[in-house]
Design a protein around this motif. Structure first.
Motif, PDB file in Angstrom:
ATOM      1  N   PHE A 139     -10.458  12.141   3.020  1.00  0.00           N
ATOM      2  CA  PHE A 139     -10.566  11.522   4.341  1.00  0.00           C
ATOM      3  C   PHE A 139     -11.978  11.810   4.878  1.00  0.00           C
ATOM      4  CE2 PHE A 139      -5.877  12.280   4.070  1.00  0.00           C
ATOM      5  CZ  PHE A 139      -5.470  10.952   4.183  1.00  0.00           C
TER       6      PHE A 139
ATOM      7  N   VAL B 168       0.670  10.652   7.237  1.00  0.00           N
ATOM      8  CA  VAL B 168       0.617   9.220   6.912  1.00  0.00           C
ATOM      9  C   VAL B 168       1.978   8.751   6.401  1.00  0.00           C
ATOM     10  CG1 VAL B 168      -0.370   7.520   5.306  1.00  0.00           C
ATOM     11  CG2 VAL B 168      -1.864   9.181   6.437  1.00  0.00           C
TER      12      VAL B 168
ATOM     13  N   GLY C  43       0.800  -1.214   0.000  1.00  0.00           N
ATOM     14  CA  GLY C  43       0.000   0.000   0.000  1.00  0.00           C
ATOM     15  C   GLY C  43       0.835   1.267   0.000  1.00  0.00           C
TER      16      GLY C  43
ATOM     17  N   MET D 259      -9.037   2.915   2.682  1.00  0.00           N
ATOM     18  CA  MET D 259      -9.802   3.097   1.442  1.00  0.00           C
ATOM     19  C   MET D 259      -9.631   1.958   0.449  1.00  0.00           C
ATOM     20  SD  MET D 259      -8.948   7.132   0.734  1.00  0.00           S
ATOM     21  CE  MET D 259      -8.810   8.309   2.092  1.00  0.00           C
ATOM     22  N   THR D 260      -8.915   0.892   0.808  1.00  0.00           N
ATOM     23  CA  THR D 260      -8.566  -0.076  -0.243  1.00  0.00           C
ATOM     24  C   THR D 260      -8.884  -1.549   0.045  1.00  0.00           C
ATOM     25  OG1 THR D 260      -6.338  -0.323   0.644  1.00  0.00           O
ATOM     26  CG2 THR D 260      -6.644   1.366  -1.059  1.00  0.00           C
TER      27      THR D 260
ATOM     28  N   ARG E 225       0.036  -1.605  -4.929  1.00  0.00           N
ATOM     29  CA  ARG E 225      -1.411  -1.457  -5.163  1.00  0.00           C
ATOM     30  C   ARG E 225      -1.766  -0.199  -5.949  1.00  0.00           C
ATOM     31  NH1 ARG E 225      -2.916  -1.528  -0.050  1.00  0.00           N
ATOM     32  NH2 ARG E 225      -3.624  -3.670   0.130  1.00  0.00           N
ATOM     33  N   HIS E 226      -1.052   0.875  -5.671  1.00  0.00           N
ATOM     34  CA  HIS E 226      -1.348   2.139  -6.365  1.00  0.00           C
ATOM     35  C   HIS E 226      -0.408   2.388  -7.548  1.00  0.00           C
ATOM     36  CE1 HIS E 226      -4.068   3.336  -3.077  1.00  0.00           C
ATOM     37  NE2 HIS E 226      -3.190   2.754  -2.297  1.00  0.00           N
TER      38      HIS E 226
HETATM   39  C1  LIG Z   1      -1.895   8.151   1.737  1.00  0.00           C
HETATM   40  S1  LIG Z   1      -3.226   8.196   2.847  1.00  0.00           S
HETATM   41  C2  LIG Z   1      -4.644   7.395   2.111  1.00  0.00           C
HETATM   42  C3  LIG Z   1      -4.345   6.156   1.324  1.00  0.00           C
HETATM   43  O1  LIG Z   1      -3.508   5.300   2.123  1.00  0.00           O
HETATM   44  C4  LIG Z   1      -4.138   4.039   2.226  1.00  0.00           C
HETATM   45  O2  LIG Z   1      -3.701   3.277   1.106  1.00  0.00           O
HETATM   46  P1  LIG Z   1      -3.325   1.728   1.177  1.00  0.00           P
HETATM   47  O3  LIG Z   1      -4.488   1.029   1.811  1.00  0.00           O
HETATM   48  O4  LIG Z   1      -3.104   1.304  -0.237  1.00  0.00           O
HETATM   49  O5  LIG Z   1      -2.061   1.637   2.025  1.00  0.00           O
HETATM   50  C5  LIG Z   1      -5.609   4.379   2.152  1.00  0.00           C
HETATM   51  O6  LIG Z   1      -6.409   3.238   1.921  1.00  0.00           O
HETATM   52  C6  LIG Z   1      -5.635   5.401   1.056  1.00  0.00           C
HETATM   53  O7  LIG Z   1      -5.601   4.801  -0.213  1.00  0.00           O
END
Ligand SMILES: CSC[C@H]1O[C@H](OP(=O)(O)O)[C@H](O)[C@@H]1O
Ligand SMILES: Nc1ncnc2[nH]cnc12
Length: 289
Positions: A166, A225, A11, A185-186, A54-55
């Protein structure tokens, strides 16, 4: 019985893992569209790992635009036997302090704009989500986190919000009243799709902030974060290495490996061949027999 291939969904703040022997980025195509990135494959000891940021590398894809189906599909195609998700999460509980890890065991899904199933018209299936994570992998991930030096909390309910914004303070307080422990969020529909693909799934939430419910606290923002995530990235990587050492040499079957045995309902002669073709990796085990 056989060996383990652990798919790792990395993530926010975790876009590669550096401990892999024979590391190689490979491209895997999916009939569900483009996944977030190539897959980083390699081994640690006897365990094969397949890592997916993931992103995407450089964090280019927001939660709503993630192609969750393609991500799970390519991990299945790459031979993963189990999935370990690593996510930044906000804390909804005083005692869950930023810096710690929560091994999540339940979800409340507040997402509203994401395809959440591989199945659909022409091939209907209903899997159970009563116990949404794999207990075996969760226990091992918790122990691996402790070996990596993290404070680990076992069990917790993750509320998945649509984002990308958020939460409001009212929502954050509401989720606390719903007994949610962490927010992100994921994880949804990721966990649903993993279950449909018969992949045991565990989620380690890396606590980064107190969202926006705490009196007198600064509200969550991206720098806060990432600051905690960067401070913790070594522990996340250490968890993966420790997990490799904890997995038994042979992988025995999990009940999650066969959940589709009792999930399909569409009559064989009414099934849509085009959808069946897309389901080749996810459901080929039950559709091709
Ligand atoms: C960068 S803060 C919000 C972002 O961080 C988390 O991502 P992940 O679950 O992929 O680590 C959260 O779900 C949001 O996508
Ligand atoms: N407070 C929060 N809300 C949603 N997603 C997050 N990811 C990390 N912290 C978060």
């Amino acid at each position: 019985m056989g060996g383990w291939t652990i798919g790792v969904l990395g993530g926010s703040g975790l876009y590669a893992i550096d401990a892999l022997d024979g590391a190689e980025w490979i491209t895997v195509d999916s009939p569900w569209g483009a996944p977030s990135d190539q897959l980083l494959t390699g081994t640690i000891g006897a365990v094969r790992f397949v890592f997916l940021p993931r992103h995407g590398r450089g964090h280019v894809i927001p939660p709503t635009a993630l192609n969750f189906r393609a991500n799970i599909d390519v991990l299945k195609r790459a031979g993963c036997t189990d999935l370990l998700a690593l996510s930044a999460v906000g804390s909804l509980r005083e005692h869950l302090a930023p810096g710690g890890f929560v091994v999540v065991d339940q979800f409340i899904d507040r997402t509203v704009a994401r395809p959440n199933s591989f199945f659909g018209t022409g091939m209907v299936a209903h899997v159970s989500m009563a116990d949404p994570v794999c207990p075996r992998l969760s226990v091992l991930a918790a122990e691996a986190g402790r070996r990596a030096g993290a404070t680990v909390y076992e069990g917790g309910t993750y509320v998945a919000i649509e984002g990308p914004q958020f939460s409001t303070s009212a929502e954050s307080h509401l989720y606390r009243q719903w007994n949610c422990d962490v927010i992100g969020m994921t994880a949804m529909p990721e966990a649903r799709l993993a279950r449909e693909a018969e992949l045991p799934y565990a989620l380690v939430g890396m606590l980064t902030d107190y969202d926006c419910w705490r009196e007198g606290d600064a509200h969550v923002d991206v720098p806060s974060v990432l600051k905690v995530m960067h401070a913790n990235a070594d522990k996340a990587r250490g968890l993966i290495v420790a997990l490799a050492g904890l997995l038994p040499a042979e992988r025995t079957a999990s009940p999650i490996d066969t959940v589709l045995d009792t999930a399909l309902i569409t009559a064989p002669d009414r099934r849509d061949p085009a959808l069946l073709a897309r389901l080749d990796a996810v459901a080929g085990r039950v559709l091709n027999r």
